[in-house]
Design a protein around this motif. Structure first.
Motif, PDB file in Angstrom:
ATOM      1  N   GLU A  29      40.911 -46.899 -16.217  1.00  0.00           N
ATOM      2  CA  GLU A  29      41.382 -45.522 -16.334  1.00  0.00           C
ATOM      3  C   GLU A  29      42.835 -45.491 -16.786  1.00  0.00           C
ATOM      4  O   GLU A  29      43.672 -46.249 -16.278  1.00  0.00           O
ATOM      5  N   THR A  30      43.118 -44.610 -17.741  1.00  0.00           N
ATOM      6  CA  THR A  30      44.477 -44.371 -18.218  1.00  0.00           C
ATOM      7  C   THR A  30      44.671 -42.867 -18.337  1.00  0.00           C
ATOM      8  O   THR A  30      43.739 -42.084 -18.094  1.00  0.00           O
ATOM      9  N   ALA A  31      45.857 -42.449 -18.758  1.00  0.00           N
ATOM     10  CA  ALA A  31      46.114 -41.021 -18.971  1.00  0.00           C
ATOM     11  C   ALA A  31      45.222 -40.457 -20.074  1.00  0.00           C
ATOM     12  O   ALA A  31      44.966 -39.259 -20.128  1.00  0.00           O
ATOM     13  N   LYS A  32      44.739 -41.334 -20.955  1.00  0.00           N
ATOM     14  CA  LYS A  32      43.891 -40.890 -22.067  1.00  0.00           C
ATOM     15  C   LYS A  32      42.427 -40.766 -21.686  1.00  0.00           C
ATOM     16  O   LYS A  32      41.619 -40.263 -22.472  1.00  0.00           O
ATOM     17  N   GLY A  33      42.058 -41.251 -20.495  1.00  0.00           N
ATOM     18  CA  GLY A  33      40.664 -41.147 -20.076  1.00  0.00           C
ATOM     19  C   GLY A  33      40.166 -42.424 -19.436  1.00  0.00           C
ATOM     20  O   GLY A  33      40.940 -43.282 -19.010  1.00  0.00           O
ATOM     21  N   ARG A  34      38.848 -42.541 -19.386  1.00  0.00           N
ATOM     22  CA  ARG A  34      38.197 -43.656 -18.701  1.00  0.00           C
ATOM     23  C   ARG A  34      37.220 -44.350 -19.633  1.00  0.00           C
ATOM     24  O   ARG A  34      36.509 -43.696 -20.393  1.00  0.00           O
ATOM     25  N   ILE A  35      37.219 -45.690 -19.568  1.00  0.00           N
ATOM     26  CA  ILE A  35      36.202 -46.463 -20.286  1.00  0.00           C
ATOM     27  C   ILE A  35      35.596 -47.455 -19.300  1.00  0.00           C
ATOM     28  O   ILE A  35      36.198 -47.788 -18.280  1.00  0.00           O
ATOM     29  N   THR A  36      34.384 -47.899 -19.615  1.00  0.00           N
ATOM     30  CA  THR A  36      33.756 -48.944 -18.819  1.00  0.00           C
ATOM     31  C   THR A  36      33.603 -50.174 -19.690  1.00  0.00           C
ATOM     32  O   THR A  36      32.889 -50.164 -20.689  1.00  0.00           O
ATOM     33  N   GLY A  37      34.337 -51.225 -19.330  1.00  0.00           N
ATOM     34  CA  GLY A  37      34.248 -52.478 -20.062  1.00  0.00           C
ATOM     35  C   GLY A  37      33.126 -53.327 -19.511  1.00  0.00           C
ATOM     36  O   GLY A  37      32.567 -53.028 -18.455  1.00  0.00           O
ATOM     37  N   PRO A  38      32.756 -54.391 -20.208  1.00  0.00           N
ATOM     38  CA  PRO A  38      31.708 -55.279 -19.718  1.00  0.00           C
ATOM     39  C   PRO A  38      32.102 -55.899 -18.382  1.00  0.00           C
ATOM     40  O   PRO A  38      33.283 -56.018 -18.058  1.00  0.00           O
ATOM     41  N   ALA A  39      31.108 -56.301 -17.618  1.00  0.00           N
ATOM     42  CA  ALA A  39      31.363 -56.824 -16.275  1.00  0.00           C
ATOM     43  C   ALA A  39      32.266 -58.048 -16.286  1.00  0.00           C
ATOM     44  O   ALA A  39      32.977 -58.311 -15.332  1.00  0.00           O
ATOM     45  N   GLY A  40      32.262 -58.813 -17.381  1.00  0.00           N
ATOM     46  CA  GLY A  40      33.058 -60.032 -17.447  1.00  0.00           C
ATOM     47  C   GLY A  40      34.459 -59.853 -17.986  1.00  0.00           C
ATOM     48  O   GLY A  40      35.182 -60.830 -18.135  1.00  0.00           O
ATOM     49  N   VAL A  41      34.880 -58.619 -18.292  1.00  0.00           N
ATOM     50  CA  VAL A  41      36.212 -58.421 -18.875  1.00  0.00           C
ATOM     51  C   VAL A  41      37.288 -58.659 -17.815  1.00  0.00           C
ATOM     52  O   VAL A  41      37.094 -58.353 -16.631  1.00  0.00           O
ATOM     53  N   ARG A  42      38.420 -59.249 -18.265  1.00  0.00           N
ATOM     54  CA  ARG A  42      39.519 -59.556 -17.348  1.00  0.00           C
ATOM     55  C   ARG A  42      40.844 -59.152 -17.990  1.00  0.00           C
ATOM     56  O   ARG A  42      40.954 -59.098 -19.208  1.00  0.00           O
ATOM     57  N   PRO A  43      41.869 -58.919 -17.178  1.00  0.00           N
ATOM     58  CA  PRO A  43      43.171 -58.539 -17.737  1.00  0.00           C
ATOM     59  C   PRO A  43      43.849 -59.734 -18.394  1.00  0.00           C
ATOM     60  O   PRO A  43      43.782 -60.853 -17.882  1.00  0.00           O
ATOM     61  N   PHE A  44      44.514 -59.494 -19.493  1.00  0.00           N
ATOM     62  CA  PHE A  44      45.240 -60.535 -20.210  1.00  0.00           C
ATOM     63  C   PHE A  44      46.626 -60.645 -19.586  1.00  0.00           C
ATOM     64  O   PHE A  44      47.602 -60.109 -20.095  1.00  0.00           O
ATOM     65  N   GLY A  54      36.103 -65.266 -21.523  1.00  0.00           N
ATOM     66  CA  GLY A  54      35.415 -63.983 -21.658  1.00  0.00           C
ATOM     67  C   GLY A  54      36.285 -62.945 -22.350  1.00  0.00           C
ATOM     68  O   GLY A  54      37.398 -63.243 -22.788  1.00  0.00           O
ATOM     69  N   PRO A  55      35.809 -61.705 -22.427  1.00  0.00           N
ATOM     70  CA  PRO A  55      36.589 -60.639 -23.062  1.00  0.00           C
ATOM     71  C   PRO A  55      37.812 -60.276 -22.230  1.00  0.00           C
ATOM     72  O   PRO A  55      37.837 -60.477 -21.014  1.00  0.00           O
ATOM     73  N   LEU A  56      38.827 -59.723 -22.907  1.00  0.00           N
ATOM     74  CA  LEU A  56      40.097 -59.397 -22.268  1.00  0.00           C
ATOM     75  C   LEU A  56      40.457 -57.935 -22.491  1.00  0.00           C
ATOM     76  O   LEU A  56      40.034 -57.325 -23.475  1.00  0.00           O
ATOM     77  N   PHE A  57      41.252 -57.378 -21.574  1.00  0.00           N
ATOM     78  CA  PHE A  57      41.805 -56.045 -21.814  1.00  0.00           C
ATOM     79  C   PHE A  57      43.310 -56.082 -21.586  1.00  0.00           C
ATOM     80  O   PHE A  57      43.841 -56.902 -20.856  1.00  0.00           O
ATOM     81  N   ASN A  58      44.004 -55.161 -22.267  1.00  0.00           N
ATOM     82  CA  ASN A  58      45.450 -55.045 -22.205  1.00  0.00           C
ATOM     83  C   ASN A  58      45.832 -54.376 -20.879  1.00  0.00           C
ATOM     84  O   ASN A  58      45.446 -53.239 -20.628  1.00  0.00           O
ATOM     85  N   PRO A  59      46.577 -55.061 -20.016  1.00  0.00           N
ATOM     86  CA  PRO A  59      46.898 -54.482 -18.717  1.00  0.00           C
ATOM     87  C   PRO A  59      47.886 -53.322 -18.766  1.00  0.00           C
ATOM     88  O   PRO A  59      48.004 -52.578 -17.804  1.00  0.00           O
ATOM     89  N   GLN A  60      48.577 -53.147 -19.882  1.00  0.00           N
ATOM     90  CA  GLN A  60      49.519 -52.040 -20.005  1.00  0.00           C
ATOM     91  C   GLN A  60      48.861 -50.776 -20.529  1.00  0.00           C
ATOM     92  O   GLN A  60      49.108 -49.688 -20.028  1.00  0.00           O
ATOM     93  N   GLU A  61      48.007 -50.926 -21.546  1.00  0.00           N
ATOM     94  CA  GLU A  61      47.382 -49.767 -22.175  1.00  0.00           C
ATOM     95  C   GLU A  61      45.952 -49.519 -21.711  1.00  0.00           C
ATOM     96  O   GLU A  61      45.410 -48.437 -21.895  1.00  0.00           O
TER      97      GLU A  61
END
Length: 199
Positions: free
Chosen positions: A115-130, A140-147
């Motif tokens: 969740e961010t100020a822009k809304g909510r997304i659901t990433g895959p179960a294996g996604v982790r913060p970079f 596995g897949p990564l997401f940006n911990p700031q954005e």
């Protein structure tokens, strides 16, 4: 190229727990942050709790100056939680050049809700913060911990101590024999070089 704001699906039950990187003996990592060879700040991480279920608190402070005049300030605070070797949640607040950002992420039975100020997304179960400290996340897949956005990157293990990340980011992360994060080198959007040197 690194965006300055940065400095697969499957069921949860099928996800293996990660062999988390060894936490530092002092349970703390401190880095000098350099831009084109000039120190601009520090990146500090502290580790509490059980090694298989740590809470990792990160604080980053950077100031870029033109001569004596500050032209860009960056502040980032994150609390990252793991449980039984699996990513559990992340809360971050960031002030990037006066722009405030907030991210909240948590693992659920169906995926990771971000969740961010822009809304909510659901990433895959294996996604982790970079967040760099744990090289096991590169599998596995990564997401940006700031954005809070899912990253389009490819990670490659160059050696036991060196990983490269390419795509939306251009980053090299380095680790010691125990798997503890020791250094980072990367390229920013404006072409300048960023480097982390462990203290």
């Amino acid at each position: 190229m690194i965006d300055r704001r940065l400095l697969l699906a499957g069921g949860l039950a099928a996800l293996p727990a990660l062999a988390l990187a060894a936490t530092p003996v002092a349970r703390r990592l401190t880095f000098s942050v350099l831009r084109n060879g000039t120190k601009i700040g520090e990146h500090v991480m502290s580790f509490t709790g059980d090694p298989a279920s740590p809470t990792v608190t990160t604080d980053v402070r950077m100031t870029v100056k033109l001569g004596p005049v500050p032209v860009f300030r960056y502040r980032h605070h994150a609390v990252e939680r793991w449980s039984g070797g699996r990513f559990a949640s992340l809360e971050t607040t960031t002030d990037s050049g006066g722009k405030a950002e907030r991210v909240s992420a948590r693992r659920t039975e169906t995926g990771v809700i971000i969740e961010t100020a822009k809304g909510r997304i659901t990433g895959p179960a294996g996604v982790r913060p970079f967040t760099h400290w744990n090289p096991e996340v590169f599998s596995g897949p990564l997401f940006n911990p700031q954005e809070g956005k899912l990253l389009k990157v490819t990670a490659r293990k160059v050696s036991a101590s060196h990983w490269t990340v390419r795509g939306e980011a251009e980053i090299d992360d380095f680790y010691d024999e125990a798997g503890v994060w020791t250094a980072l080198k990367g390229k920013l959007e404006d072409g300048s070089r960023i480097e982390y040197r462990r203290l």
